[in-house]
Every structure is written in C-alpha cells, then in structure tokens.
Design a protein around this motif. Structure first.
Motif, PDB file in Angstrom:
ATOM      1  N   TYR A  64      37.393  45.631  39.305  1.00  0.00           N
ATOM      2  CA  TYR A  64      38.616  46.338  38.927  1.00  0.00           C
ATOM      3  C   TYR A  64      38.491  46.607  37.333  1.00  0.00           C
ATOM      4  O   TYR A  64      37.756  45.857  36.580  1.00  0.00           O
ATOM      5  N   GLY A  85      37.503  37.957  40.597  1.00  0.00           N
ATOM      6  CA  GLY A  85      38.321  37.893  39.545  1.00  0.00           C
ATOM      7  C   GLY A  85      37.533  37.391  38.218  1.00  0.00           C
ATOM      8  O   GLY A  85      38.094  37.173  37.081  1.00  0.00           O
ATOM      9  N   SER A 122      44.781  47.315  39.111  1.00  0.00           N
ATOM     10  CA  SER A 122      43.600  46.951  38.438  1.00  0.00           C
ATOM     11  C   SER A 122      44.099  46.314  37.217  1.00  0.00           C
ATOM     12  O   SER A 122      43.325  45.424  36.814  1.00  0.00           O
ATOM     13  N   ASN A 128      45.266  42.971  37.612  1.00  0.00           N
ATOM     14  CA  ASN A 128      43.967  42.040  37.984  1.00  0.00           C
ATOM     15  C   ASN A 128      43.027  41.780  36.981  1.00  0.00           C
ATOM     16  O   ASN A 128      42.592  40.590  36.719  1.00  0.00           O
ATOM     17  N   LYS A 170      45.374  35.696  41.935  1.00  0.00           N
ATOM     18  CA  LYS A 170      44.545  36.745  41.700  1.00  0.00           C
ATOM     19  C   LYS A 170      43.024  36.740  42.002  1.00  0.00           C
ATOM     20  O   LYS A 170      42.545  35.544  42.395  1.00  0.00           O
ATOM     21  N   PRO A 171      42.574  37.675  42.250  1.00  0.00           N
ATOM     22  CA  PRO A 171      43.151  39.483  42.221  1.00  0.00           C
ATOM     23  C   PRO A 171      43.759  39.608  43.379  1.00  0.00           C
ATOM     24  O   PRO A 171      43.409  39.100  44.708  1.00  0.00           O
TER      25      PRO A 171
END
Length: 494
Positions: free
Chosen positions: A235, A259, A312, A315, A339-340
């Motif tokens: 992301y 993440g 995104s 995130n 998350k994410p």
C-alpha cells in the motif's frame, strides 16, 4: 459419445456510466466453463505528456487540469507544485495554506460524488436492484428528498469554495508558480468557515448512514469480507512528519501486506521506487515497486503490485491529523480486525473517513489568522531546470515530473496518476470477483455483471486521467470467451 455444444448468446444491457473513461472487460473461460482469465482493457491512447512538450511550464497548471473533469484540482495543484520545483521557488506560507484549503474542499466534493453517485448505489440501493434504480435517482428515492438536498448542498458549497479560491467552479486558475494569483477577503474567509462547518455535519451524517445501511447488514459485510473481494498487496500513501494522512504535502510511505514499512521517500525519489510495466492488450501502464519487482498479476509480499487508494492511505498512516477523523479511523480498524485492511470494498468506508478529515482540515485552515494575508506569491528568479511534485489525488498518489530548458519550455513530462498505480490491482480484483461469480451453466446476468464491476468501481478509476485522452464518451464493453477464444457473449453499455 455425446459432443458438447456451446451456445452463443448476446445480452443487451441499458447504458450505465458509473466510471470515468473508456474500457471493456474480457473474460476467458476454460473447457469446463470456469473463468480462466479476466482483463480490464483500456483502448484509449496515452498521449497527454507528449503534446505538453514545447509549452511553457507555467501553462501546465492550466493544461493538465483539463485532461479530464473528475480531478482537475489535483492536476492543477500537482502542476503548480512541480512548477515551483522547476523554478526553485518557495511560495509564501499563506499561498500554501490557500492551496491546501481549496484542495480539501475538492477532496470532499470528489469523494462525495463517488460515494453517492458512482459507488453508493451498489450499497444503498443494492447490488441486486434493477439497473434502472442503481443511480443517484434511485438512491434519493430510497433515502428521501431531504437527504438528496443535503447531498446537493454539500457538493454545491464545496464547489463554491473552489470558485472563491480558484476563480472557477470546475477548472481552477489560481495556483501559479510561486504561489497563488490572489488572496481571499475576510468575507470570503467567513463564508468558507461556514461551509466547512456544514461539511463536517454532512460528513458525520454520511458515516452514520454507512454504519446503519452497510455495516449493520450481514449480507453486505459478508460480501465486503469475502475472499472474492480481498487482495493482500503493498500500500502507498502520502503522510506528514508524524506519519498522519496528508493530501497536499509530505513523504510517500509504502507498507507491506503485513503492514511493515518498506520505504518512505521524497517525491524527487519516485523513479528509485516505481517502475512501469506494459502489456500488449491495453494502452494503460502498470506501475510496480522496483525493490520487489514485477511478478505478474499476483498479490503477496513477493509481488511488486501495490495499491494507492483511500484505504491504502489509512493502511500506511499511523492515524489522522484531526480529532473526529481519528476517532473514525480507530473505529474502522477495530471493526475490520486490525491493520492493514485488505478488503477492496472497504475503500468506500475509508473514503467517507477522508471526507470528514478534509472537512475538519478546511475548518482549521479557514480559522487560521494567516489565511487572509495578502502576501500569496513569490516571484521566481532562478533559471528553470527540473521539478517533481507528489500529492494525493482522491483516487491515489499523483506525481508530476517536468524537465525544461533554460527558457522554461518543457522538454519532458511524466505523469503517474492514481489509476496507473492501481491498474494491476484493478485487473486482479476483477479476475478474483469473476472467478467467484461466473459459474458454469449459469448465465452471466446483470446482477453478476454489476458485482464484478463493483470490484473495479471501489477504486474510483479515472481512465481519462490515467491515459490523458480527451473524448467524452463513456462506453463499457464486457466480452466472455470460451477456451478456444471464441466469443460467447458481449455486453455493451454505450
């Protein structure tokens, strides 16, 4: 031995215009009738950068905002910022605040348009509703005229902010190299302040509407959380110095499907991070992360495919920079399991949280004592060279890169827009949804087609923006092929 027969069929579907630009979807089936592959084909020629060459760089903030009509303010601001970099000029603080104030109002109007006009009918009216009802008229009919009036007021007032600051409702003219062409008056400031307060209330209403109509509906939540609408990708999003969401300025942060931060870079470093892949069946390019590499249309930490969307941005960020939006941010991740979040359809919820953040930021800027300072322009004095700027467009990270000669005439232009960032993921989302929804022996009816379209509609793609083409028609063609590549079915919306 009984020979299998293939029945050719053609289904006509009435026009639908819930995306911007040209495109078609090709679905390929194997011998058993299962989906083998799916493509979102973009037939528009990418040519906008080329015909910018030879023009003065100061003209590009006006030219690029006309590349299409969905995100003109995004291109206007990115072009002005890139022009600042070309001329090595730093606009006055008030000019930067006016740009961000106008940009926040644009974000509100753009996101609200997508939710209520393009994406929202799928949730509020229903994905199984007749296609004649899946539109803004059907949405207002279901929610009531008062809500329809509230939506129109939100859009009208935020376009008014653009007109006050930008000089025009749709295609602004005020952002220039070195700052802004004019300040705002105290009377205009008060009007913007009131609009910001109104917008905060409508943003809160929209989130409550989503909570009641979508989050409390088990069928909707099952769809949102189903594997058919999930991809585990990297992301990307712009963050401030505290890693909070910011639309106008900051560094670009990329996190992994788990993440973890992969990279955090300044706009001028974008070529070290992003590369573009081409396929022979489409004019639109596929952006990917250089560090990971292009591994095809697959997700996971080994694939360089990433997404740059409202989801995104949430995130990659550690939070929102305003209090009400921060509370919604926390609620979002609590409700979605942490998350994410990988659910494609959760982009609609993230978009509403961003509306609230933009509205709060509008109010902060409108109440800033410096916002009416008449010093809004620094005259460039240095020789122009090269400039790069990145901002967040509503549909994803937007980068403008210009190289000029010593007179300021453009020698090279490169634009990487939100839909370019998301194109590979959009194709993957369409394929995964189609794999779940196209069942051998069952017709691909309007309900199935709409649910497949929901997979790409969540990204709010702007095809005209991504290809930089100018036509205004908006056809959608979906083709279904058998394992011998023979056309079984064509669905046209034009």
């Amino acid at each position: 031995m009984t020979k299998k027969k293939t029945i050719n069929r053609k289904i006509c579907i009435n026009p639908i215009t819930r995306l911007e630009g040209h495109g078609r979807i090709d679905l390929f089936l194997n011998e058993e009738g299962h989906l083998e592959n799916a493509y979102m084909v973009i037939p528009e020629l990418r040519g906008f950068e080329k015909f910018c060459e030879g023009r003065p760089v100061e003209d590009i903030a006006i030219i690029t905002r006309s590349s299409e009509s969905v995100c003109p303010v995004a291109h206007h601001m990115a072009a002005a910022k890139a022009g600042d970099a070309v001329y090595h000029v730093d606009p006055p603080p008030t000019a930067k605040k006016l740009r961000e104030l106008q940009y926040a109002s644009f974000f509100v109007a753009d996101h609200a348009t997508h939710f209520y006009v393009l994406g929202g009918p799928d949730f509020i009216v229903g994905p199984d509703a007749p296609k004649s009802e899946r539109n803004i008229i059907g949405l207002v009919r279901k929610l009531g005229k008062e809500i329809g009036a509230k939506i129109m007021q939100l859009l009208s007032e935020n376009h008014e902010v653009s007109a006050i600051i930008g000089g025009r409702y749709i295609h602004p003219v005020s952002a220039i190299i070195g700052g802004m062409s004019k300040p705002i008056t105290e009377e205009e400031r008060r009007r913007i302040e009131q609009i910001a307060k109104n917008t905060i209330e409508t943003a809160k209403f929209s989130l409550k509407l989503f909570e009641d109509r979508v989050l409390k509906d088990k069928a909707y939540m099952d769809m949102i959380l189903s594997e058919a609408f999930i991809h585990r990708t990297y992301y990307m999003g712009l963050v401030d110095e505290n890693n909070k969401v910011n639309f106008y300025e900051g560094k670009i942060r990329v996190v992994s499907p788990e993440g973890k931060e992969l990279v955090k870079y300044s706009p001028e470093q974008y070529l070290d991070v992003i590369a573009e892949h081409i396929e022979p069946w489409t004019y639109l390019k596929f952006a990917y992360l250089k560090q990971v590499g292009w591994k095809g249309f697959v997700d996971g930490s080994e694939s360089g495919v990433y997404r740059a969307t409202p989801l995104s941005r949430l995130n990659v960020a550690d939070g929102m920079a305003t209090p009400l939006a921060q509370a919604e941010y926390e609620h979002f991740f609590d409700a979605m399991g942490g998350k994410p979040v990988h659910a494609t359809l959760a982009m609609h919820w993230a978009r509403l949280i961003e509306i609230l953040y933009a509205a709060e930021r509008m109010l902060e800027l409108a109440q800033d004592p410096e916002i009416t300072n008449p010093n809004v322009h620094t005259i460039p004095t240095e020789t122009p060279t090269e400039g790069i700027a990145t901002i967040e467009a509503p549909r994803g990270t937007l980068t403008h890169h210009y190289i000029t000669d010593e007179r300021g005439l453009l020698k090279k232009v490169n634009l990487i827009v939100g839909t370019t960032n998301n194109y590979a993921a959009i194709d993957m989302s369409i394929k995964k949804a189609a794999e779940a929804l196209v069942i051998p022996g069952k017709p691909v009816d309007d309900t199935v087609m709409n649910k497949i379209e929901m997979a790409f509609r969540a990204y709010d793609p702007c095809i005209g923006c991504a290809t930089h083409a100018l036509p205004g028609e908006m056809p959608m063609i979906v083709r279904v092929f058998d394992h011998k590549r023979e056309l079984l079915q064509e669905i046209r919306r034009d």
